[in-house]
Design a protein around this motif. Structure first.
Motif, PDB file in Angstrom:
ATOM      1  N   PRO A  41       0.831  -1.209   0.000  1.00 60.21           N
ATOM      2  CA  PRO A  41       0.000   0.000   0.000  1.00 60.21           C
ATOM      3  C   PRO A  41       0.863   1.256   0.000  1.00 60.21           C
ATOM      4  O   PRO A  41       1.947   1.283   0.572  1.00 60.21           O
ATOM      5  CB  PRO A  41      -0.795  -0.124   1.307  1.00 60.21           C
ATOM      6  N   GLN A  42       0.375   2.302  -0.644  1.00 59.75           N
ATOM      7  CA  GLN A  42       1.135   3.538  -0.764  1.00 59.75           C
ATOM      8  C   GLN A  42       1.304   4.215   0.595  1.00 59.75           C
ATOM      9  O   GLN A  42       0.384   4.245   1.406  1.00 59.75           O
ATOM     10  CB  GLN A  42       0.449   4.503  -1.732  1.00 59.75           C
ATOM     11  N   VAL A  43       2.489   4.738   0.817  1.00 59.78           N
ATOM     12  CA  VAL A  43       2.799   5.497   2.026  1.00 59.78           C
ATOM     13  C   VAL A  43       2.965   6.964   1.636  1.00 59.78           C
ATOM     14  O   VAL A  43       3.590   7.284   0.615  1.00 59.78           O
ATOM     15  CB  VAL A  43       4.094   4.979   2.688  1.00 59.78           C
ATOM     16  N   THR A  44       2.404   7.861   2.428  1.00 60.67           N
ATOM     17  CA  THR A  44       2.538   9.292   2.168  1.00 60.67           C
ATOM     18  C   THR A  44       3.178   9.973   3.368  1.00 60.67           C
ATOM     19  O   THR A  44       3.406   9.342   4.415  1.00 60.67           O
ATOM     20  CB  THR A  44       1.170   9.946   1.897  1.00 60.67           C
ATOM     21  N   GLN A  45       3.422  11.272   3.250  1.00 62.46           N
ATOM     22  CA  GLN A  45       4.018  11.997   4.369  1.00 62.46           C
ATOM     23  C   GLN A  45       3.035  12.166   5.528  1.00 62.46           C
ATOM     24  O   GLN A  45       3.423  12.651   6.596  1.00 62.46           O
ATOM     25  CB  GLN A  45       4.531  13.356   3.912  1.00 62.46           C
ATOM     26  N   ASP A  46       1.793  11.768   5.317  1.00 60.54           N
ATOM     27  CA  ASP A  46       0.815  11.799   6.405  1.00 60.54           C
ATOM     28  C   ASP A  46       0.683  10.448   7.119  1.00 60.54           C
ATOM     29  O   ASP A  46       0.002  10.356   8.146  1.00 60.54           O
ATOM     30  CB  ASP A  46      -0.560  12.217   5.869  1.00 60.54           C
ATOM     31  N   PHE A 118       7.333  10.403   7.748  1.00 62.08           N
ATOM     32  CA  PHE A 118       8.538  10.671   6.966  1.00 62.08           C
ATOM     33  C   PHE A 118       8.286  11.744   5.919  1.00 62.08           C
ATOM     34  O   PHE A 118       7.185  11.876   5.384  1.00 62.08           O
ATOM     35  CB  PHE A 118       9.020   9.386   6.285  1.00 62.08           C
ATOM     36  N   ALA A 119       9.327  12.514   5.611  1.00 62.71           N
ATOM     37  CA  ALA A 119       9.235  13.555   4.591  1.00 62.71           C
ATOM     38  C   ALA A 119       8.993  12.918   3.225  1.00 62.71           C
ATOM     39  O   ALA A 119       9.479  11.821   2.931  1.00 62.71           O
ATOM     40  CB  ALA A 119      10.521  14.380   4.577  1.00 62.71           C
ATOM     41  N   SER A 120       8.277  13.615   2.370  1.00 60.64           N
ATOM     42  CA  SER A 120       7.884  13.052   1.072  1.00 60.64           C
ATOM     43  C   SER A 120       9.085  12.695   0.199  1.00 60.64           C
ATOM     44  O   SER A 120       9.052  11.708  -0.540  1.00 60.64           O
ATOM     45  CB  SER A 120       6.968  14.036   0.333  1.00 60.64           C
ATOM     46  N   LYS A 121      10.156  13.489   0.262  1.00 58.34           N
ATOM     47  CA  LYS A 121      11.328  13.231  -0.579  1.00 58.34           C
ATOM     48  C   LYS A 121      12.117  11.990  -0.132  1.00 58.34           C
ATOM     49  O   LYS A 121      12.912  11.439  -0.904  1.00 58.34           O
ATOM     50  CB  LYS A 121      12.262  14.450  -0.570  1.00 58.34           C
ATOM     51  N   ILE A 122      11.891  11.548   1.104  1.00 57.95           N
ATOM     52  CA  ILE A 122      12.584  10.365   1.619  1.00 57.95           C
ATOM     53  C   ILE A 122      11.826   9.084   1.277  1.00 57.95           C
ATOM     54  O   ILE A 122      12.417   8.011   1.128  1.00 57.95           O
ATOM     55  CB  ILE A 122      12.763  10.488   3.154  1.00 57.95           C
ATOM     56  N   LEU A 123      10.526   9.173   1.123  1.00 58.33           N
ATOM     57  CA  LEU A 123       9.687   7.975   0.947  1.00 58.33           C
ATOM     58  C   LEU A 123      10.099   7.085  -0.239  1.00 58.33           C
ATOM     59  O   LEU A 123      10.036   5.856  -0.121  1.00 58.33           O
ATOM     60  CB  LEU A 123       8.222   8.382   0.827  1.00 58.33           C
ATOM     61  N   TYR A 125      12.844   6.186  -1.064  1.00 58.77           N
ATOM     62  CA  TYR A 125      14.004   5.390  -0.654  1.00 58.77           C
ATOM     63  C   TYR A 125      13.666   4.396   0.453  1.00 58.77           C
ATOM     64  O   TYR A 125      14.536   3.680   0.941  1.00 58.77           O
ATOM     65  CB  TYR A 125      15.129   6.336  -0.220  1.00 58.77           C
ATOM     66  N   LEU A 126      12.368   4.365   0.826  1.00 60.15           N
ATOM     67  CA  LEU A 126      11.908   3.453   1.876  1.00 60.15           C
ATOM     68  C   LEU A 126      10.734   2.581   1.427  1.00 60.15           C
ATOM     69  O   LEU A 126      10.412   1.596   2.086  1.00 60.15           O
ATOM     70  CB  LEU A 126      11.469   4.255   3.115  1.00 60.15           C
ATOM     71  N   THR A 127      10.087   2.945   0.338  1.00 57.17           N
ATOM     72  CA  THR A 127       8.852   2.261  -0.068  1.00 57.17           C
ATOM     73  C   THR A 127       8.929   1.796  -1.519  1.00 57.17           C
ATOM     74  O   THR A 127       9.662   2.362  -2.338  1.00 57.17           O
ATOM     75  CB  THR A 127       7.634   3.192   0.084  1.00 57.17           C
ATOM     76  N   GLN A 128       8.154   0.746  -1.812  1.00 60.15           N
ATOM     77  CA  GLN A 128       8.014   0.201  -3.166  1.00 60.15           C
ATOM     78  C   GLN A 128       9.373  -0.011  -3.831  1.00 60.15           C
ATOM     79  O   GLN A 128       9.596   0.348  -4.990  1.00 60.15           O
ATOM     80  CB  GLN A 128       7.119   1.112  -4.009  1.00 60.15           C
ATOM     81  N   LEU A 129      10.289  -0.628  -3.085  1.00 59.63           N
ATOM     82  CA  LEU A 129      11.652  -0.853  -3.568  1.00 59.63           C
ATOM     83  C   LEU A 129      11.716  -2.118  -4.414  1.00 59.63           C
ATOM     84  O   LEU A 129      11.223  -3.176  -4.016  1.00 59.63           O
ATOM     85  CB  LEU A 129      12.617  -0.959  -2.385  1.00 59.63           C
ATOM     86  N   LYS A 130      12.326  -2.023  -5.567  1.00 59.17           N
ATOM     87  CA  LYS A 130      12.434  -3.157  -6.483  1.00 59.17           C
ATOM     88  C   LYS A 130      13.859  -3.699  -6.564  1.00 59.17           C
ATOM     89  O   LYS A 130      14.053  -4.881  -6.813  1.00 59.17           O
ATOM     90  CB  LYS A 130      11.964  -2.741  -7.876  1.00 59.17           C
ATOM     91  N   ALA A 131      14.844  -2.839  -6.412  1.00 57.41           N
ATOM     92  CA  ALA A 131      16.245  -3.261  -6.540  1.00 57.41           C
ATOM     93  C   ALA A 131      17.123  -2.269  -5.791  1.00 57.41           C
ATOM     94  O   ALA A 131      16.674  -1.201  -5.379  1.00 57.41           O
ATOM     95  CB  ALA A 131      16.649  -3.322  -8.009  1.00 57.41           C
ATOM     96  N   ASN A 132      18.395  -2.657  -5.613  1.00 58.01           N
ATOM     97  CA  ASN A 132      19.402  -1.787  -4.982  1.00 58.01           C
ATOM     98  C   ASN A 132      18.980  -1.328  -3.594  1.00 58.01           C
ATOM     99  O   ASN A 132      18.977  -0.135  -3.281  1.00 58.01           O
ATOM    100  CB  ASN A 132      19.694  -0.582  -5.875  1.00 58.01           C
ATOM    101  N   PHE A 133      18.615  -2.288  -2.761  1.00 54.67           N
ATOM    102  CA  PHE A 133      18.265  -1.965  -1.388  1.00 54.67           C
ATOM    103  C   PHE A 133      18.974  -2.929  -0.440  1.00 54.67           C
ATOM    104  O   PHE A 133      19.475  -3.976  -0.851  1.00 54.67           O
ATOM    105  CB  PHE A 133      16.748  -2.018  -1.163  1.00 54.67           C
TER     106      PHE A 133
END
Length: 311
Positions: A41-46, A118-123, A125-133
């Motif tokens: 599920p999508q994560v937002t800054q809220d 979390f701040a929107s610009k950071i999300l 790098y924390l969510t919906q990761l497919k590779a390089n994590f």
């Protein structure tokens, strides 16, 4: 929460920031609650993540004697500092991202809880990761005693996942990657307070073994850099006398015909690795170092394929 995964983009692992140990622990406790899979599920800054004092005690203070009031004090201080934490990240095309880490944070002393978003610009790098994590479980860092130990541990896990088992740095490069660029002017201070402290901490309290070789300057006194070498402790029986992993021991295992017969169906092997001997050997060298615990067939541990020592 203690078995939750911490999953972060490698770009975030390599980012620079200034945090104290409790700040980092509090953030990791929140990150471990995020479902980072591409179809999550999508994560937002809220979106809010809650961590209680009891969570922090069980995760990071379990075996340490620490006054209850001090835990409340430390978490309150961490929650105040985190709002001001800047993350600086290198982007493609020579660009740099600078952003806050969190968009909001609430400290509730009556219920002993911190709630943050979390701040929107950071999300990304924390969510919906497919590779390089990079991922690890909170339990793996629960006994580490410093921010530098946690930092080095995350880097080591990332490097091993990239099939790297040693890293060479100049002293300035090491200071940058360990987020102490403007500290420790003297080599002795850097060595004692950052390098050796983190290495000893990781060796004592995690599933990795780390060693260091310092590189002297060509002329004059002093040091110009260092080489970190690391492997999982499961491979300790395959090490040299200096505690570094023995490439020749691993090579002898993958060259063993019985090993090939026993582990030709290893789940991490590619189709090519299952079908061709050269590909099997090439892939297995990395698989052994990255996930030695997966070689767990009865009476068929890795050391059983080493040549017998003649007395």
């Amino acid at each position: 929460m203690e078995n939750n995964l911490v999953v972060q983009s490698n770009d975030l692992i390599l980012a620079t920031y200034t945090m104290q140990k409790t700040d980092k622990e509090l953030i990791l406790a929140c990150i471990s609650q995020i479902d980072s899979r591409p179809d999550a599920p999508q994560v937002t800054q809220d979106t809010e993540y809650k961590v209680s004092v009891d969570d922090m005690k069980s995760l990071f203070f379990g075996k340490k004697s620490k006054n209850e009031q001090n835990i409340y004090r430390d978490i309150e201080s961490a929650s105040k500092r985190l709002y001001d934490v800047d993350i600086v990240m290198n982007l493609p095309e020579n660009k740099t991202l600078q952003t806050r880490l969190v968009s909001s944070i609430i400290y509730d002393p009556d219920n002993g809880e911190v709630v943050l978003s979390f701040a929107s610009k950071i999300l990304p790098y924390l969510t919906q990761l497919k590779a390089n994590f990079t991922k690890y479980r909170l339990l793996e860092i629960g006994e580490l005693s410093s921010i530098h130990s946690i930092r080095m541990y995350e880097l080591i896990v990332m490097w091993v996942n990239q099939f790297q088992y040693s890293k060479e740095f100049s002293l300035e490069e090491l200071k940058y990657v360990m987020n102490v660029k403007n500290k420790y002017k003297q080599f002795g201070q850097l060595k004692d307070n950052v390098i050796e402290k983190a290495i000893n901490d990781i060796n004592e309290n995690t599933n990795y073994r780390v060693s260091v070789e310092y590189k002297k300057k060509a002329r004059g006194k002093g040091y110009k850099g260092l080489i970190l070498k690391f492997h999982k402790k499961t491979l300790d029986k395959l090490t040299n006398k200096d505690d570094t992993l023995s490439p020749s021991a691993i090579q002898s295992i993958v060259d063993n015909v019985q090993f090939m017969n026993d582990y030709n169906n290893h789940p991490s092997l590619s189709y090519d690795g299952r079908m061709h001997t050269d590909a099997f050997k090439r892939e297995m060298i990395n698989i052994i170092q990255r996930e030695p615990e997966s070689f767990n067939k009865l009476n068929k541990g890795l050391e059983s394929y080493l040549p017998k020592v003649k007395h």
